[in-house]
Each structure stands twice: as C-alpha cells, then as structure tokens.
Design an enzyme around this catalytic site. Structure first.
Site, PDB file in Angstrom:
ATOM      1  N   PHE A 197      45.748  38.258  37.269  1.00  7.91           N
ATOM      2  CA  PHE A 197      46.454  37.103  37.783  1.00  7.91           C
ATOM      3  C   PHE A 197      46.006  35.884  36.982  1.00  7.91           C
ATOM      4  O   PHE A 197      45.053  35.951  36.203  1.00  7.91           O
ATOM      5  CB  PHE A 197      46.134  36.904  39.272  1.00  7.91           C
ATOM      6  CG  PHE A 197      46.434  38.114  40.115  1.00  7.91           C
ATOM      7  CD1 PHE A 197      47.686  38.272  40.690  1.00  7.91           C
ATOM      8  CD2 PHE A 197      45.467  39.090  40.322  1.00  7.91           C
ATOM      9  CE1 PHE A 197      47.969  39.394  41.465  1.00  7.91           C
ATOM     10  CE2 PHE A 197      45.743  40.217  41.092  1.00  7.91           C
ATOM     11  CZ  PHE A 197      47.000  40.369  41.664  1.00  7.91           C
ATOM     12  N   SER A 221      50.869  44.920  43.107  1.00  9.07           N
ATOM     13  CA  SER A 221      49.761  44.077  43.542  1.00  9.07           C
ATOM     14  C   SER A 221      50.217  42.632  43.685  1.00  9.07           C
ATOM     15  O   SER A 221      50.855  42.082  42.789  1.00  9.07           O
ATOM     16  CB  SER A 221      48.604  44.154  42.545  1.00  9.07           C
ATOM     17  OG  SER A 221      48.053  45.446  42.511  1.00  9.07           O
ATOM     18  N   CYS A 276      43.550  40.498  45.840  1.00  6.72           N
ATOM     19  CA  CYS A 276      44.521  41.457  45.315  1.00  6.72           C
ATOM     20  C   CYS A 276      44.786  42.542  46.361  1.00  6.72           C
ATOM     21  O   CYS A 276      43.886  43.309  46.704  1.00  6.72           O
ATOM     22  CB  CYS A 276      43.995  42.083  44.024  1.00  6.72           C
ATOM     23  SG  CYS A 276      45.147  43.261  43.277  1.00  6.72           S
ATOM     24  N   THR A 329      47.797  45.533  47.990  1.00  5.27           N
ATOM     25  CA  THR A 329      48.854  46.443  47.565  1.00  5.27           C
ATOM     26  C   THR A 329      50.024  46.423  48.542  1.00  5.27           C
ATOM     27  O   THR A 329      49.827  46.549  49.758  1.00  5.27           O
ATOM     28  CB  THR A 329      48.309  47.878  47.448  1.00  5.27           C
ATOM     29  OG1 THR A 329      47.257  47.887  46.484  1.00  5.27           O
ATOM     30  CG2 THR A 329      49.393  48.844  47.008  1.00  5.27           C
ATOM     31  N   ALA A 369      41.659  46.767  54.407  1.00  6.83           N
ATOM     32  CA  ALA A 369      40.517  47.648  54.588  1.00  6.83           C
ATOM     33  C   ALA A 369      39.334  46.860  55.147  1.00  6.83           C
ATOM     34  O   ALA A 369      39.278  45.634  55.024  1.00  6.83           O
ATOM     35  CB  ALA A 369      40.129  48.286  53.245  1.00  6.83           C
ATOM     36  N   HIS A 426      39.551  40.093  42.713  1.00  8.38           N
ATOM     37  CA  HIS A 426      38.344  40.644  43.329  1.00  8.38           C
ATOM     38  C   HIS A 426      37.501  39.473  43.829  1.00  8.38           C
ATOM     39  O   HIS A 426      36.756  38.861  43.068  1.00  8.38           O
ATOM     40  CB  HIS A 426      37.534  41.458  42.314  1.00  8.38           C
ATOM     41  CG  HIS A 426      38.249  42.676  41.839  1.00  8.38           C
ATOM     42  ND1 HIS A 426      37.786  43.450  40.787  1.00  8.38           N
ATOM     43  CD2 HIS A 426      39.384  43.281  42.255  1.00  8.38           C
ATOM     44  CE1 HIS A 426      38.610  44.461  40.585  1.00  8.38           C
ATOM     45  NE2 HIS A 426      39.588  44.365  41.460  1.00  8.38           N
ATOM     46  N   THR A 434      39.670  23.519  38.114  1.00  9.56           N
ATOM     47  CA  THR A 434      38.582  23.080  37.240  1.00  9.56           C
ATOM     48  C   THR A 434      37.487  22.431  38.080  1.00  9.56           C
ATOM     49  O   THR A 434      37.752  21.507  38.844  1.00  9.56           O
ATOM     50  CB  THR A 434      39.085  22.073  36.190  1.00  9.56           C
ATOM     51  OG1 THR A 434      40.115  22.682  35.408  1.00  9.56           O
ATOM     52  CG2 THR A 434      37.951  21.636  35.276  1.00  9.56           C
TER      53      THR A 434
END
Length: 282
Positions: free
Chosen positions: A74, A116, A123, A125, A139, A177, A222
């Site tokens: 991404f 995704s 991220c 699914t 999960a 992640h 930033t």
C-alpha cells in the site's frame, strides 16, 4: 496482516443474527475457552466499542504468518472513508467467526474475493462483497495488535486497496502489518492545519525519526518532531487531508494504528546481524 480466516475455536454453533448483533449476542459470542484463545470480555458500558481484549500474550500456535511475508503493498494514500455497518458474529456457513462489514464505493471498483484492502492501515482480506459493501474476517491477533477493537457500527474507517504495478507511488511502502498502536495525547489547531501528538511504546518510537515516514491509521504522514523523553511524536494535517481521513474525527485518548517505515527495520537488522563486520573483514 491480511487474513482470510476467522475465529475457529468458537462454539460449533455460533449465533447467526439476521440483524445487527445485540449486546447480549456479542457477549455470548465473545465467551471463548481460556484453553484455546486469550479471553475476550464484554463490557456493555465501554466506549467507543463494546468489545475489549484482556492483555494476555498470544498462544504460540495462534501467531499470524511471518511478518516479513509481503503479500500486498500500500502507499498510505487513503482512497476513501468507509463506515462500519456490522461488527460481530459471522453470518456465513463457515462454522463461526467474527466479521466486519463496511460500506464503501471507490475501493469496490474491480474488487474480487481474496483481495486485500487496508482498513485503518490493517491489511484485511475481502471475504464477501456486493455493490455497496464488503466484508472482512477478523482474527484474534488482528484485534490484539490494532485499534480495530475500538470500532463499532457507524465508525468511519480509512480504506485503501493494494497497489497495482502501474499505480503511482504517492506515499511510501506499507505492508498493512500494524506494528502496534499509539494514543492521541494532543490535538492543537494552527490556522487551518491541525497538530497531532501521539504517544507510543519505545519499541516503536525507536524507528520514528523527524522528517521520516510513518503510517497512522493507514495514512502516510511525515513526522515533524520526536520527543523521546515523552515517548511521543507529532505530525501536522493540512486542511485537505483533514477532510479525507479519520484521524481528525478521533479524540484525545483514542488509539491509532501505527506502521513504521520498514527501511528502519532492515537497517537495524543489518547492523545487529554482524553485516558490517563481515564487510570490513573482506
């Protein structure tokens, strides 16, 4: 942190509501054996979400796939803000689980099962979709690691599809992640801009550098300054960005998902693995 599975350690006959889950339904759903998963608790008075997690360490056999496995990329340029429509027990025939259904439009263009989509930088699914919504499975590890546990029906979320090889690189490389969460400790306007200060753990802050990149709720930003003595960093949102992402809608004390620039992790790995010594010896 893309996942295509759901909580399989639940009761073999979980409730399958045809309407938004009631608090009693969520309470029943979140009662999980302590022998299989870290225990969920249900607090009907909690805000902003009725679902919270106890801080028990994850079990080894439940850990997610290796975090250096890159499945999607991404850029941190949010495509749109969607809204959570359902957050609760799965209504599918897969034998249980926990789903989040999100109303969206832009990210549904060309969507396919298994794609995704980053939701607040996480991220996830796609397991179902129609013309105006998509569903993702959640999960236990995802809920432990991210601020998604604070969401509830109606919550706005940042959405971004995984990039294509032909996409413009508008932000920086993100994997979706989430490294952990931070807490908003200050929001101070200056003219039409907004200063935001975030506190996080030292383990995350060590990768944050002034004028470097960081993803906050999936938004590529930033860093302006780092305050090591306060375990904080800050950034500024211009007026345009404030209208396009969820961060300004949050309040002091709420959590944000953080993903640091992966380049810092690679540099640290090289420095601690003896790489430089092997180069010098040649």
């Amino acid at each position: 942190m893309a996942v295509s599975f759901s909580l399989t350690s639940l009761s073999s006959n979980p409730p399958k509501p045809s309407s938004p889950p009631t608090m009693a339904t969520l309470a029943s759903f979140c009662s999980i054996s302590s022998k299989t998963l870290p225990r969920f608790t249900f607090n009907p008075l909690s805000k902003p979400s009725a679902l919270t997690l106890l801080s028990k360490p994850p079990l080894t056999h439940l850990r997610s796939p290796p975090r250096n496995t890159i499945r999607s990329l991404f850029t941190g340029i949010v495509e749109e803000m969607g809204h959570v429509k359902h957050l609760g027990p799965s209504s599918s025939d897969s034998g249980g689980g926990f789903d989040m259904r999100i109303a969206a439009s832009t990210v549904l263009d060309g969507v396919r099962l298994g794609d995704s989509i980053a939701v607040n930088g996480t991220c996830l699914t796609v397991t179902e979709f129609d013309a105006s919504h998509f569903t993702v499975g959640l999960a236990p590890e995802t809920l432990r690691k991210t601020s998604l546990v604070e969401l509830e029906p109606g919550s706005p979320v940042n959405l971004e599809r995984a990039v294509l090889p032909t996409s413009r690189m508008g932000g920086h490389f993100l994997q979706g992640h989430v490294d952990g969460t931070g807490e908003i400790v200050a929001m101070v306007p200056e003219e039409d801009s907004l200063w935001i200060k975030v506190k996080t753990r030292k383990e995350i802050l060590k990768y944050v550098v002034p004028k470097g990149y960081i993803a906050v709720d999936g938004t590529s930003l930033t860093v302006v300054d780092v305050f090591d003595d306060e375990d904080c960093f800050n950034f500024m949102l211009v007026a345009y960005t404030q209208q396009k992402v969820v961060i300004p809608l949050k309040k002091v004390g709420q959590k944000v998902n953080l993903e640091v620039d992966i380049l810092g992790k690679y540099v640290e790995r090289l420095l601690t693995s003896g790489f430089l010594d092997s180069i010098k010896s040649k």
